[in-house]
Design a protein around this motif. Structure first.
Motif, PDB file in Angstrom:
ATOM      1  N   ASN A   9       0.832  -1.190   0.000  1.00 27.25           N
ATOM      2  CA  ASN A   9       0.000   0.000   0.000  1.00 27.25           C
ATOM      3  C   ASN A   9       0.877   1.254   0.000  1.00 27.25           C
ATOM      4  OD1 ASN A   9      -2.126   1.796   0.281  1.00 27.25           O
ATOM      5  ND2 ASN A   9      -2.323   1.489   2.490  1.00 27.25           N
ATOM      6  N   ALA A  14      -0.563   7.050  -4.571  1.00 26.23           N
ATOM      7  CA  ALA A  14      -1.925   7.161  -5.091  1.00 26.23           C
ATOM      8  C   ALA A  14      -2.399   8.615  -5.108  1.00 26.23           C
ATOM      9  CB  ALA A  14      -2.871   6.301  -4.250  1.00 26.23           C
ATOM     10  N   GLU A  15      -2.084   9.370  -4.047  1.00 23.73           N
ATOM     11  CA  GLU A  15      -2.504  10.769  -3.985  1.00 23.73           C
ATOM     12  C   GLU A  15      -1.808  11.599  -5.060  1.00 23.73           C
ATOM     13  OE1 GLU A  15      -1.885  12.230  -0.059  1.00 23.73           O
ATOM     14  OE2 GLU A  15      -3.549  11.088   0.803  1.00 23.73           O
ATOM     15  N   LEU A  18      -3.520  10.785  -8.361  1.00 19.78           N
ATOM     16  CA  LEU A  18      -4.900  11.259  -8.434  1.00 19.78           C
ATOM     17  C   LEU A  18      -4.999  12.758  -8.668  1.00 19.78           C
ATOM     18  CD1 LEU A  18      -7.877  10.435  -8.281  1.00 19.78           C
ATOM     19  CD2 LEU A  18      -7.764  10.765  -5.794  1.00 19.78           C
ATOM     20  N   PHE A  31      -9.319   5.529   0.510  1.00 21.87           N
ATOM     21  CA  PHE A  31      -8.127   4.809   0.062  1.00 21.87           C
ATOM     22  C   PHE A  31      -7.850   3.566   0.920  1.00 21.87           C
ATOM     23  CE2 PHE A  31      -5.436   8.110  -2.476  1.00 21.87           C
ATOM     24  CZ  PHE A  31      -6.436   8.168  -3.421  1.00 21.87           C
ATOM     25  N   TYR A  34      -8.412   0.104  -0.605  1.00 28.52           N
ATOM     26  CA  TYR A  34      -7.624  -0.220  -1.803  1.00 28.52           C
ATOM     27  C   TYR A  34      -7.501  -1.731  -2.001  1.00 28.52           C
ATOM     28  CZ  TYR A  34      -3.646  -1.971   0.860  1.00 28.52           C
ATOM     29  OH  TYR A  34      -2.846  -2.738   1.663  1.00 28.52           O
ATOM     30  N   ALA A  40      -3.051  -1.533  -9.067  1.00 28.36           N
ATOM     31  CA  ALA A  40      -3.481  -0.939  -7.804  1.00 28.36           C
ATOM     32  C   ALA A  40      -4.782  -0.203  -8.068  1.00 28.36           C
ATOM     33  CB  ALA A  40      -2.420   0.015  -7.277  1.00 28.36           C
ATOM     34  N   TYR A  42      -7.632   2.268  -6.163  1.00 22.68           N
ATOM     35  CA  TYR A  42      -7.958   3.087  -5.003  1.00 22.68           C
ATOM     36  C   TYR A  42      -9.268   3.833  -5.267  1.00 22.68           C
ATOM     37  CZ  TYR A  42      -3.325   2.409  -2.908  1.00 22.68           C
ATOM     38  OH  TYR A  42      -2.209   1.861  -2.321  1.00 22.68           O
ATOM     39  N   LEU A  53      -9.448   4.851  -9.100  1.00 21.39           N
ATOM     40  CA  LEU A  53      -8.134   5.125  -9.674  1.00 21.39           C
ATOM     41  C   LEU A  53      -7.418   3.800  -9.893  1.00 21.39           C
ATOM     42  CD1 LEU A  53      -5.686   6.999 -10.365  1.00 21.39           C
ATOM     43  CD2 LEU A  53      -5.107   6.903  -7.916  1.00 21.39           C
ATOM     44  N   ARG A  54      -6.947   3.586 -11.103  1.00 17.45           N
ATOM     45  CA  ARG A  54      -6.216   2.363 -11.431  1.00 17.45           C
ATOM     46  C   ARG A  54      -4.827   2.735 -11.947  1.00 17.45           C
ATOM     47  NH1 ARG A  54      -7.814  -1.480 -16.500  1.00 17.45           N
ATOM     48  NH2 ARG A  54      -6.390  -0.049 -17.564  1.00 17.45           N
ATOM     49  N   TYR A 105       4.518   5.429 -13.837  1.00 15.82           N
ATOM     50  CA  TYR A 105       3.291   4.635 -13.765  1.00 15.82           C
ATOM     51  C   TYR A 105       2.319   5.024 -14.875  1.00 15.82           C
ATOM     52  CZ  TYR A 105       4.452   2.698  -9.186  1.00 15.82           C
ATOM     53  OH  TYR A 105       5.053   2.003  -8.175  1.00 15.82           O
ATOM     54  N   ALA A 107      -1.723   5.318 -15.560  1.00 16.95           N
ATOM     55  CA  ALA A 107      -2.889   5.481 -14.696  1.00 16.95           C
ATOM     56  C   ALA A 107      -4.127   5.877 -15.488  1.00 16.95           C
ATOM     57  CB  ALA A 107      -2.614   6.531 -13.619  1.00 16.95           C
TER      58      ALA A 107
END
Length: 327
Positions: A9, A14-15, A18, A31, A34, A40, A42, A53-54, A105, A107
């Protein structure tokens, strides 16, 4: 499945990703729900509506495959098929490449579909029939689909990927034999618009949601989509069905599912005879994905990871059972 190093995690990651989309700041508490497997995922909200969110490391994905996935999903929506819908970034992009302190990444964001996962329903006859109709309709649309910009990979590309991975595992002689057997056999099967095209590959009970109000299914997670014989999807569904209904009910539920499927799309008995070979393909592909995922090991691994490794090792044993058997 991602390599195990990517299953941890990482809320900060993630933030950061996003921030490319609009979202409700207070929803970041979501989150904690998740999940991480092949990507991943979220959850969050925008204007009170749940979105997902992927993301996954660039080293784990092929950009052209993701673009082809999004193009196919758009085609399905344009033809009134009930599937997840992508959400554009603030700059109008459906797929982005993000540089972060943890690497690069890919996304995307998707709207949450309505309904509940089939695995959380009572799998009534009506629900199983609807599930069959949803897959039949998907294949009917796929049989008419021609990609415009990006073509998804095929089972042949999967075989090439498997061979590439197995070069790092010279002891896996049984898996290599299985590749040769299946590749040689599949090369003899004719491909037509009636039996071969883009499939979901993972049309199982956690990726299909039943909407009780609409009395229909909504489909998510096209991340494993590929060009294959349509019967491959049917095999994956029947394998999932077997895990979700009592054994004494399986034959009846299987027939109900197939009745739903045939209401939307025809498939011959000759193609259905390939179900056992499709199971072997799925076992081989799953085996090598697990093998690659768990190759690295670290000191003082957390308990959840130790337990996961144990489950994965058992998964390897189960998937390898028929390796090298005559076809």
């Amino acid at each position: 499945m991602l390599k195990l190093q990517y299953l941890f995690n990482n809320v900060n990651l993630a933030e950061m990703i996003l921030e490319n989309w609009e979202f409700d700041k207070e929803s970041l508490d979501m989150f904690k729900y998740y999940r991480i497997s092949s990507n991943a995922i979220y959850p969050f909200t925008f204007e009170g509506k749940i979105q997902l969110l992927r993301f996954a490391p660039k080293t784990e994905k092929v950009k052209e495959n993701i673009e082809a996935e999004l193009e196919f999903i758009s085609y399905l929506h344009n033809n009134n098929y009930k599937a997840l819908e992508s959400v554009a970034t603030q700059k109008g992009e459906n797929l982005i490449e993000v540089r972060t302190p943890w690497g690069v990444y890919y996304a995307s964001v998707f709207k949450r579909v309505s309904g509940v996962q089939l695995s959380e329903t009572d799998l009534s006859d009506a629900i199983v029939f609807s599930h069959g109709k949803a897959l039949g309709k998907l294949h009917q649309l796929s049989s008419k689909y021609t990609p415009i910009n990006n073509k998804r990979w095929s089972y042949k590309d999967v075989f090439e990927w498997i061979m590439d991975i197995l070069r790092d595992f010279p002891q896996e002689t049984a898996a290599l034999m299985e590749v040769k057997l299946l590749r040689d056999y599949f090369s003899t099967i004719p491909q037509t618009k009636a039996n071969f095209g883009m499939i979901h590959y993972d049309f199982e009970y956690d990726n299909v949601f039943y909407d009780e109000v609409a009395k229909s299914c909504n489909v998510i997670d096209f991340d494993d989509a590929m060009y294959h014989w349509y019967v491959m999807d049917i095999e994956q569904v029947l394998d999932s069905l077997q895990d979700n209904v009592p054994s004494e009910n399986f034959d009846l539920k299987k027939q109900i599912f197939m009745d739903g499927y045939l209401a939307e799309f025809e498939i011959s008995d000759e193609m259905l005879s390939l179900l056992p070979l499709c199971r072997r393909f799925a076992n081989l592909y799953g085996y090598v994905r697990i093998l690659r995922s768990m190759a690295d090991q670290w000191d003082n691994e957390p308990e959840w990871l130790v337990n996961l490794r144990e489950r994965l090792v058992n998964g390897l044993k189960n998937r390898a059972f028929y390796f090298g058997a005559d076809i």
